[in-house]
Design an enzyme around this catalytic site. Structure first.
Site, mmCIF file in Angstrom:
data_model
loop_
_atom_site.group_PDB
_atom_site.id
_atom_site.type_symbol
_atom_site.label_atom_id
_atom_site.label_comp_id
_atom_site.label_asym_id
_atom_site.label_seq_id
_atom_site.Cartn_x
_atom_site.Cartn_y
_atom_site.Cartn_z
ATOM 1 N N HIS A 65 0.820 -1.216 0.000
ATOM 2 C CA HIS A 65 0.000 0.000 0.000
ATOM 3 C C HIS A 65 0.857 1.270 0.000
ATOM 4 C CE1 HIS A 65 0.322 -0.168 4.529
ATOM 5 N NE2 HIS A 65 0.356 1.137 4.375
ATOM 6 N N ASP A 110 0.095 -7.620 1.775
ATOM 7 C CA ASP A 110 0.549 -6.229 1.817
ATOM 8 C C ASP A 110 2.079 -6.182 1.869
ATOM 9 O OD1 ASP A 110 0.494 -3.485 1.907
ATOM 10 O OD2 ASP A 110 -0.075 -3.363 4.028
ATOM 11 N N SER A 204 4.285 3.195 7.763
ATOM 12 C CA SER A 204 3.945 2.113 6.844
ATOM 13 C C SER A 204 5.164 1.608 6.094
ATOM 14 C CB SER A 204 2.915 2.603 5.815
ATOM 15 O OG SER A 204 1.617 2.480 6.306
#
Length: 258
Positions: A65, A110, A204
């Protein structure tokens, strides 16, 4: 409210959860300048928005992502105001996301593997972190790090990466807080049950390092960050070892585990 830990200026996905705005390690302290040699700052014209992990001189692992257009990667960085002499910047040459990833499910697979346009050199502040040799053990003490916001509700960006120690928890301790999590997402649950320490938005793609091994990728979590009974969710690196090794070996059609 739950967010995936990305940039504030990205559009929020209208799903059962939203993407996280960029924030940093909550409840941590400034990292030692020599303890994050594998940490990669992923940035564009607006600044740092994700992190990654250098696994050898030509490859970086981050979250799927975190994929976006026109980003660069900085190696050997610590302070955003005072440059290290050995800092290096690279562009992505190729990006690999699991071909069998479900595009409408951000949590599914992910993980993204990035080949650099040229190799980086090991130095005082740059060194790769190898892939894990075995699955992680529940109860392990793990290290998190990143340049995200150091406050859970409003954005407060530090000039340096922050680090914190958290624990690898049993999946059963995460399930009540995240009923949307499915076993096939291949995730780890890590944090402090009572809250107070957590990764957050701009973290992230960064590493979860347990017992010195690269075991997780920052993926998902609650907002505000650091809530009790809502630890962070991390992609399990060990489950993707074979896929990563296949891609690096040249088998670019390799698929990830289901």
């Amino acid at each position: 409210m739950v967010l995936i830990r990305v940039l504030a200026n990205l559009l929020i996905l209208q799903l059962s959860y939203a993407q996280k705005s960029p924030e940093l390690v909550v409840g941590g302290d400034e990292c030692n300048i020599n303890e994050h040699r594998s940490l990669v700052a992923i940035f564009n014209s607006t600044g740092f928005f994700c992190s990654g992990t250098l696994i050898n001189q030509e490859w970086v692992v981050t979250a799927a992502h975190c994929d976006s257009n026109n980003f660069k990667m900085k190696f050997g960085a610590h302070s955003q105001k005072v440059l290290n002499e050995d800092e290096q910047i690279r562009n992505p040459k190729e990006k690999f996301i699991c071909p069998n990833k479900k595009n409408n499910e951000v949590l599914d697979k992910d993980i993204m593997l990035i080949k650099l346009d040229s190799s980086v050199s090991n130095s005082e502040h740059i060194a790769p972190l190898s892939l894990p040799s075995s699955p992680p053990s529940v109860g392990s003490v793990c290290r998190i790090m990143g340049w995200g916001s150091i406050t859970p509700t409003k954005v407060t960006y530090p000039d340096v990466p922050y680090c914190a120690n958290i624990n690898l928890l049993d999946d059963a301790e995460c399930k009540p807080g995240y009923p949307e999590l499915l076993p096939e997402y291949r995730t780890l649950c890590a944090g402090i049950v009572q809250g107070g320490k957590d990764t957050c938005g701009g973290d992230s793609g960064g590493p979860l390092i347990c017992n010195g091994q690269f075991h997780g990728i920052v993926s998902y979590g609650a907002h505000p960050c650091g809530q009790s009974l809502k630890p962070g969710i991390y992609t399990t690196v060990f489950d993707y070892n074979d896929w990563i090794k296949s891609i690096i070996a040249g088998n670019t059609a390799a698929t990830c585990p289901p």
